[in-house]
Design a protein around this motif. Structure first.
Motif, PDB file in Angstrom:
ATOM      1  N   ALA A  39       0.845  -1.198   0.000  1.00 34.17           N
ATOM      2  CA  ALA A  39       0.000   0.000   0.000  1.00 34.17           C
ATOM      3  C   ALA A  39       0.878   1.245   0.000  1.00 34.17           C
ATOM      4  N   ALA A  40       0.312   2.318  -0.555  1.00 30.39           N
ATOM      5  CA  ALA A  40       0.958   3.630  -0.427  1.00 30.39           C
ATOM      6  C   ALA A  40       0.678   4.157   0.974  1.00 30.39           C
ATOM      7  N   ARG A  41       1.385   5.199   1.362  1.00 29.52           N
ATOM      8  CA  ARG A  41       1.207   5.789   2.694  1.00 29.52           C
ATOM      9  C   ARG A  41       0.978   7.288   2.554  1.00 29.52           C
ATOM     10  N   THR A  42       0.098   7.807   3.396  1.00 30.69           N
ATOM     11  CA  THR A  42      -0.106   9.250   3.455  1.00 30.69           C
ATOM     12  C   THR A  42       1.070   9.866   4.218  1.00 30.69           C
ATOM     13  N   PRO A  43       1.200  11.205   4.197  1.00 29.98           N
ATOM     14  CA  PRO A  43       2.269  11.846   4.987  1.00 29.98           C
ATOM     15  C   PRO A  43       2.200  11.498   6.468  1.00 29.98           C
ATOM     16  N   HIS A  44       1.001  11.133   6.942  1.00 28.90           N
ATOM     17  CA  HIS A  44       0.846  10.766   8.345  1.00 28.90           C
ATOM     18  C   HIS A  44       1.032   9.265   8.582  1.00 28.90           C
ATOM     19  N   GLY A  45       1.354   8.526   7.533  1.00 20.42           N
ATOM     20  CA  GLY A  45       1.636   7.104   7.689  1.00 20.42           C
ATOM     21  C   GLY A  45       0.451   6.181   7.517  1.00 20.42           C
ATOM     22  N   TYR A  46      -0.712   6.708   7.117  1.00 17.96           N
ATOM     23  CA  TYR A  46      -1.879   5.855   6.920  1.00 17.96           C
ATOM     24  C   TYR A  46      -1.782   5.118   5.582  1.00 17.96           C
ATOM     25  N   ARG A  47      -2.231   3.859   5.588  1.00 23.45           N
ATOM     26  CA  ARG A  47      -2.264   3.099   4.336  1.00 23.45           C
ATOM     27  C   ARG A  47      -3.325   3.670   3.393  1.00 23.45           C
ATOM     28  N   THR A  48      -2.990   3.668   2.117  1.00 24.28           N
ATOM     29  CA  THR A  48      -3.990   4.006   1.099  1.00 24.28           C
ATOM     30  C   THR A  48      -3.906   2.959  -0.008  1.00 24.28           C
ATOM     31  N   TYR A  49      -5.066   2.523  -0.435  1.00 25.47           N
ATOM     32  CA  TYR A  49      -5.139   1.515  -1.479  1.00 25.47           C
ATOM     33  C   TYR A  49      -5.757   2.124  -2.733  1.00 25.47           C
ATOM     34  N   ALA A  50      -5.568   1.430  -3.842  1.00 22.83           N
ATOM     35  CA  ALA A  50      -6.082   1.881  -5.134  1.00 22.83           C
ATOM     36  C   ALA A  50      -6.990   0.796  -5.706  1.00 22.83           C
ATOM     37  N   PRO A  51      -7.690   1.091  -6.801  1.00 23.52           N
ATOM     38  CA  PRO A  51      -8.514   0.052  -7.437  1.00 23.52           C
ATOM     39  C   PRO A  51      -7.727  -1.214  -7.773  1.00 23.52           C
ATOM     40  N   LEU A  52      -6.415  -1.083  -8.044  1.00 21.05           N
ATOM     41  CA  LEU A  52      -5.587  -2.255  -8.325  1.00 21.05           C
ATOM     42  C   LEU A  52      -5.579  -3.215  -7.132  1.00 21.05           C
ATOM     43  N   HIS A  53      -5.544  -2.667  -5.923  1.00 22.71           N
ATOM     44  CA  HIS A  53      -5.564  -3.514  -4.725  1.00 22.71           C
ATOM     45  C   HIS A  53      -6.909  -4.243  -4.588  1.00 22.71           C
ATOM     46  N   ALA A  54      -7.967  -3.528  -4.923  1.00 22.52           N
ATOM     47  CA  ALA A  54      -9.291  -4.158  -4.884  1.00 22.52           C
ATOM     48  C   ALA A  54      -9.363  -5.307  -5.881  1.00 22.52           C
ATOM     49  N   GLN A  55      -8.749  -5.115  -7.056  1.00 23.03           N
ATOM     50  CA  GLN A  55      -8.737  -6.163  -8.071  1.00 23.03           C
ATOM     51  C   GLN A  55      -7.922  -7.360  -7.591  1.00 23.03           C
ATOM     52  N   ALA A  56      -6.795  -7.083  -6.932  1.00 21.95           N
ATOM     53  CA  ALA A  56      -5.965  -8.166  -6.401  1.00 21.95           C
ATOM     54  C   ALA A  56      -6.707  -8.950  -5.331  1.00 21.95           C
ATOM     55  N   LEU A  57      -7.397  -8.251  -4.456  1.00 21.14           N
ATOM     56  CA  LEU A  57      -8.121  -8.925  -3.389  1.00 21.14           C
ATOM     57  C   LEU A  57      -9.252  -9.768  -3.962  1.00 21.14           C
ATOM     58  N   SER A  58      -9.943  -9.238  -4.953  1.00 16.21           N
ATOM     59  CA  SER A  58     -11.007 -10.008  -5.614  1.00 16.21           C
ATOM     60  C   SER A  58     -10.445 -11.268  -6.264  1.00 16.21           C
ATOM     61  N   ALA A  59      -9.267 -11.133  -6.885  1.00 20.94           N
ATOM     62  CA  ALA A  59      -8.648 -12.289  -7.533  1.00 20.94           C
ATOM     63  C   ALA A  59      -8.307 -13.367  -6.508  1.00 20.94           C
ATOM     64  N   PHE A  60      -7.706 -12.964  -5.403  1.00 19.45           N
ATOM     65  CA  PHE A  60      -7.335 -13.937  -4.375  1.00 19.45           C
ATOM     66  C   PHE A  60      -8.566 -14.653  -3.818  1.00 19.45           C
ATOM     67  N   LEU A  61      -9.596 -13.884  -3.491  1.00 17.12           N
ATOM     68  CA  LEU A  61     -10.803 -14.486  -2.915  1.00 17.12           C
ATOM     69  C   LEU A  61     -11.500 -15.414  -3.910  1.00 17.12           C
ATOM     70  N   ALA A  62     -11.330 -15.138  -5.205  1.00 21.25           N
ATOM     71  CA  ALA A  62     -11.913 -16.017  -6.217  1.00 21.25           C
ATOM     72  C   ALA A  62     -11.060 -17.267  -6.428  1.00 21.25           C
ATOM     73  N   LEU A  63      -9.746 -17.131  -6.265  1.00 21.14           N
ATOM     74  CA  LEU A  63      -8.847 -18.274  -6.456  1.00 21.14           C
ATOM     75  C   LEU A  63      -8.935 -19.289  -5.316  1.00 21.14           C
ATOM     76  N   ALA A  64      -9.106 -18.804  -4.095  1.00 24.33           N
ATOM     77  CA  ALA A  64      -9.014 -19.667  -2.920  1.00 24.33           C
ATOM     78  C   ALA A  64      -9.983 -20.855  -2.926  1.00 24.33           C
ATOM     79  N   PRO A  65     -11.260 -20.697  -3.307  1.00 24.57           N
ATOM     80  CA  PRO A  65     -12.151 -21.863  -3.256  1.00 24.57           C
ATOM     81  C   PRO A  65     -11.736 -23.005  -4.176  1.00 24.57           C
ATOM     82  N   GLY A  66     -11.143 -22.693  -5.312  1.00 22.10           N
ATOM     83  CA  GLY A  66     -10.761 -23.733  -6.250  1.00 22.10           C
ATOM     84  C   GLY A  66      -9.376 -24.295  -6.015  1.00 22.10           C
ATOM     85  N   HIS A  67      -8.436 -23.442  -5.614  1.00 23.59           N
ATOM     86  CA  HIS A  67      -7.043 -23.855  -5.481  1.00 23.59           C
ATOM     87  C   HIS A  67      -6.618 -24.072  -4.036  1.00 23.59           C
TER      88      HIS A  67
END
Length: 248
Positions: A39-67
């Motif tokens: 994740a990227a970080r704000t100047p205060h150190g907070y995590r920030t995610y992008a649509p790419l991270h959402a796509q990655a998370l969706s991919a993982f959650l879809a892969l897990a039941p089959g693999h």
């Protein structure tokens, strides 16, 4: 108070978590495991995610039941370090395992159709040759005996275990069912049912359930492949790699 990062295309951990029915801690754990890109970080150190991270998370959650969770994790880790070929090999191996499981099911179904196969050429067998035939350790056969799956007699002179053709049949069936993921306590009553020739209805029901689970895994792999392909298509690193390859 922190601003809502959705307004500029960024996502807070809670946004990503809620969209996928997870806790924010789970999202952080997935990032730490390499399932998500860093994740990227704000100047205060907070995590920030992008649509790419959402796509990655969706991919993982879809892969897990089959693999499975472990293989799905390894696939995502490989992709996120740009080891695409490694990820594809893991997927191929998982499909090969599914095919092997289908063949095992077919072997079990054949065994059920022919509950009393012809005796082995050498007649009765001892523990060593039987273990070698099954590709297991002799200790495994003894464990199955304690669980009631097989009931070899003892040679009156040597005290060695002697496996009759019926015992060999039960051992073969037990071995196939273990490969199908069934526990010893689940197999024992089924073997007893076969041994007493009281009918194969319980086995038929179990095989139908096994077949349904394999079909569900196969469908889940299709869903996982679609989600993973969508993630690959939107990864900047992959796009740059393809462009470089084309330039060469």
């Amino acid at each position: 108070m922190r601003r809502n990062l959705k307004s500029d295309g960024q996502l807070r951990p809670v946004d990503l978590a809620r969209a996928h029915g997870l806790s924010t801690q789970a999202v952080r754990n997935y990032e730490a495991a390499g399932i998500l890109p860093a994740a990227a970080r704000t100047p205060h150190g907070y995590r920030t995610y992008a649509p790419l991270h959402a796509q990655a998370l969706s991919a993982f959650l879809a892969l897990a039941p089959g693999h499975g969770h472990q293989t799905a994790t390894s696939i995502m880790q490989a992709i996120n370090r740009d080891a695409i070929e490694d990820a594809l090999q893991l997927i191929d191996e998982s499909h090969a395992q599914l095919l092997d499981d289908r063949r095992t099911l077919q072997a079990v179904e054949a065994a059920v159709r022919d509950l009393v196969p012809p005796p082995p050429e050498r007649g009765d067998m001892f523990v060593g040759p039987l273990a070698k035939r099954l590709g297991i350790r002799p200790a495994t056969l003894r464990k199955w005996e304690r669980a009631g799956l097989i009931q070899p007699r003892r040679d009156p002179v040597t005290g060695y275990r002697v496996y009759s053709p019926a015992d060999v049949r039960d051992a073969l069936l037990a071995h196939q069912l273990r490969r199908g993921g069934y526990l010893l306590e689940q197999i024992a009553p089924l073997i007893a049912q076969v041994r007493s020739a009281g009918g194969v209805a319980p086995l038929e029901s179990m095989l139908a359930d096994w077949r349904a689970r394999l079909s569900a895994r196969s469908r889940a792999m299709l869903s996982g492949a679609a989600a993973l392909n969508a993630y690959l298509a939107c990864r900047p690193a992959l796009t740059r790699g393809n462009s470089a390859a084309e330039a060469e």
